[in-house]
Design an enzyme around this catalytic site. Structure first.
Site, PDB file in Angstrom:
ATOM      1  N   LYS A  75       0.799  -1.230   0.000  1.00 48.55           N
ATOM      2  CA  LYS A  75       0.000   0.000   0.000  1.00 48.55           C
ATOM      3  C   LYS A  75       0.833   1.283   0.000  1.00 48.55           C
ATOM      4  CE  LYS A  75      -4.383  -1.473   0.452  1.00 48.55           C
ATOM      5  NZ  LYS A  75      -5.500  -1.026  -0.389  1.00 48.55           N
ATOM      6  N   SER A  92      -9.097   0.953   7.903  1.00 49.23           N
ATOM      7  CA  SER A  92      -8.838   0.283   9.168  1.00 49.23           C
ATOM      8  C   SER A  92      -7.563  -0.537   9.056  1.00 49.23           C
ATOM      9  CB  SER A  92     -10.007  -0.636   9.508  1.00 49.23           C
ATOM     10  OG  SER A  92     -10.229  -1.527   8.438  1.00 49.23           O
ATOM     11  N   GLU A 106      -9.449 -14.178  -4.663  1.00 52.11           N
ATOM     12  CA  GLU A 106     -10.301 -13.578  -3.633  1.00 52.11           C
ATOM     13  C   GLU A 106     -10.644 -14.624  -2.579  1.00 52.11           C
ATOM     14  OE1 GLU A 106     -13.009 -10.094  -5.427  1.00 52.11           O
ATOM     15  OE2 GLU A 106     -13.630 -12.075  -6.100  1.00 52.11           O
ATOM     16  N   GLY A 156     -15.570 -13.115  -0.047  1.00 52.44           N
ATOM     17  CA  GLY A 156     -15.497 -11.753  -0.586  1.00 52.44           C
ATOM     18  C   GLY A 156     -15.262 -11.803  -2.084  1.00 52.44           C
ATOM     19  N   ASP A 166     -16.569 -10.515  -4.721  1.00 50.19           N
ATOM     20  CA  ASP A 166     -17.265  -9.480  -5.483  1.00 50.19           C
ATOM     21  C   ASP A 166     -16.693  -9.297  -6.887  1.00 50.19           C
ATOM     22  OD1 ASP A 166     -15.200  -8.509  -3.537  1.00 50.19           O
ATOM     23  OD2 ASP A 166     -15.352  -6.718  -4.777  1.00 50.19           O
ATOM     24  N   SER A 216       1.255  -9.950  -0.605  1.00 46.76           N
ATOM     25  CA  SER A 216       0.951  -8.516  -0.585  1.00 46.76           C
ATOM     26  C   SER A 216       1.197  -7.822   0.750  1.00 46.76           C
ATOM     27  CB  SER A 216      -0.498  -8.288  -1.027  1.00 46.76           C
ATOM     28  OG  SER A 216      -1.389  -8.967  -0.179  1.00 46.76           O
TER      29      SER A 216
END
Lengths: 350, 350
Positions: free
Chosen positions: A74, A99, A225, A229, A231, A336
């Protein structure tokens, strides 16, 4: 770059737009991000393990973003986005809501660039995450995650204080920054047959796919995924963005209900497939990463590895390079992140 | 190289001898080992952490041998030693005795070179270690560690079967192989002010010191031992090898009662000092390595880092490069291994 009236660095800030009216992210954007990140972000190591190769029948190259600053990829996107703000905007400050790892990423990027970050976090966030974010000098505002809308709160605060709002994935500079993971990986490994990438909001995947497909035509981009989750997988099947119920999974970094508009517009074009992993498969991958690879992974960080170990990538890609004798497929896997405290790790695996 | 009648590759096998009549190990020997290891051993990554740098007030470069094949630096020396055996000797096979990483190192090196390894291990060794060693194709002979002498048993078996006995540290080719850790580190970092190295039998330190002092004149070589296994520190103080009581420490890879003759002859010449760490300091370093560096270390593997974190290196080296403004000292730290199962890790830190 252009500032919109609210001080946001939203998608309107790049010149070119894609077919859906959302801004395009190009390989040049990723290369430009790499230049901005040079000497600031870690060029993380690519690990190999013959044990792993033998287990899965492939040549596996692990891009270890758990060794990145703040412990996850990130930082790349956040720093790239902040580095493009004007001196005036940096002086006013930036805002983010998260969060998780994005909070620390924005906080550290702001500190590195002499800016000030305000981070909106749920009031019940783990103390370790609040402490880490505050440790980078950020101001933390908490909200009640059951009654308040963090995005609306973030926008409100950004507007009131004239802060640039840095979204976690829905932004071309964030996506381009995350894409430098794949750029570095492939610079080091040469052509790969496939690249496995964890998918949450889709920013890492969109950036990695932008870089990888430009560098290696024909590379298979495989998103991973958590089962709860899915999506992006459902959205790809439906041909448009769909929303899933609030995901219950240990992979908190991938507990996303709907893909981003921008990230999905890129991923629907560049992804080959999305595969799913269960929480138990993620746990098994975290354990193998610990015992055999000697690395610490958070659940989301291990999900792409979990898909490989659980046989979810079936069939494995057929090596595509012409004029060579058959060889095991060459796979890239993005690890990651590694932000998991010892106590939480024991809770998950003990 | 010369084979002695027992098929051993003992210290008599190099041409030159040092002042004490034991064979010398030179930087050329280390460079030669590096050529033999190229493409076989991992060139392990050197990790940096700004958090760690800030904590200790230095620029720290961590050479991560926990990522080496078999999970520890031991593979380097074992492979280097085996690679020098004649085809005839490799066909007859090799023998080693070890309850730890050296067993797996000899087993894997033998497999890589098409030889056969017989490893003498205590019958109460952890099943995981026996399994790992057997997994590399070695034959395992167990003994009762309370009534039998493993070294004598190893010699007996080597003699009976015509095997080359590969000692864990007391051998110039083992030492030269281990020295490639420091060679690779300094090739990557440039000059360092000091290098911190865990000391057990002294092979890693002797090799690292041989390479580092040749590459960086004036570099401070600092050995690190567990408090309970301070045989090298006491031996340096006494001016000759002394024996300490059987060490009780979590750092099982450093639980040595007396330094090797060859390793001590090198270390007494090249070491600046040996510092000690407690088991609790090692635990704290393992925890920091896990949570902040995202790496898994075994207790011995974390001891040099523990010394740094616990302030045992006091004063830190004064940066020695002339013509430069003052800067934090540049330190190398060897993380020597990461072989600790999840269960044992929890036992130590849970």
């Amino acid at each position: 770059m252009t500032q919109n009236p609210h001080g946001s660095t939203g998608p309107g800030s790049t010149g070119s737009t894609g077919s859906a009216g959302v801004p395009a992210v190009t390989f040049d954007d990723v290369r430009d991000a790499a230049r901005r990140l040079a000497g600031v972000a870690h060029r993380t190591p690519v690990l190999r393990s013959r044990t792993l190769d033998a287990l899965v029948g492939a040549e596996v190259h692990l891009k270890c973003e758990n060794f990145q600053r703040i412990g996850a990829f990130k930082f790349r996107g956040a720093y790239n986005a902040l580095s493009r703000l004007s001196p005036q905007q940096l002086a006013r400050g930036v805002a983010g809501y998260s969060s998780g790892n994005h909070a620390q990423a924005v906080a550290l990027a702001a500190r590195e660039l002499g800016s000030h970050a305000v981070i909106v976090m749920p009031e019940d966030s783990p103390k370790s995450k609040k402490d880490a974010t505050a440790g980078y000098g950020a101001e933390i505002l908490t909200y009640d995650r059951y009654t308040e809308d963090r995005a609306a709160l973030g926008r409100k605060i950004a507007e009131e204080r004239g802060l640039a709002l840095i979204p976690p994935y829905e932004h071309p500079h964030i996506i381009a920054g995350q894409g430098t993971t794949a750029l570095e990986l492939i610079e080091e490994t040469g052509p790969l047959d496939a690249l496995l990438v964890p998918v949450g909001g889709g920013g890492l995947m969109a950036g990695a796919a932008t870089a990888a497909t430009a560098m290696v035509p024909g590379i298979r981009m495989i998103g991973v995924e958590p089962e709860a989750g899915d999506d992006t997988r459902r959205s790809l099947a439906a041909g448009h963005r769909v929303t899933v119920p609030v995901p219950r999974t240990i992979a908190d970094g991938q507990a996303v209900e709907t893909p981003g508009e921008l990230t999905f517009s890129i991923n629907r074009r560049l992804l080959d497939s999305v595969v799913l992993v269960s929480d138990d498969e993620i746990r098994a991958a975290m354990k193998l990463a610990f015992e055999r690879l000697k690395i610490v992974t958070e659940p989301s960080g291990a999900s792409a590895l979990a898909a490989l170990l659980a046989g979810r990538i079936d069939p494995l890609p057929v090596p595509g390079r012409p004029g060579r004798s058959p060889h095991p497929p060459r796979l890239g896997v993005i690890i990651s992140g590694g932000n998991v405290g010892l106590e939480r790790f024991l809770e998950l695996l003990g």
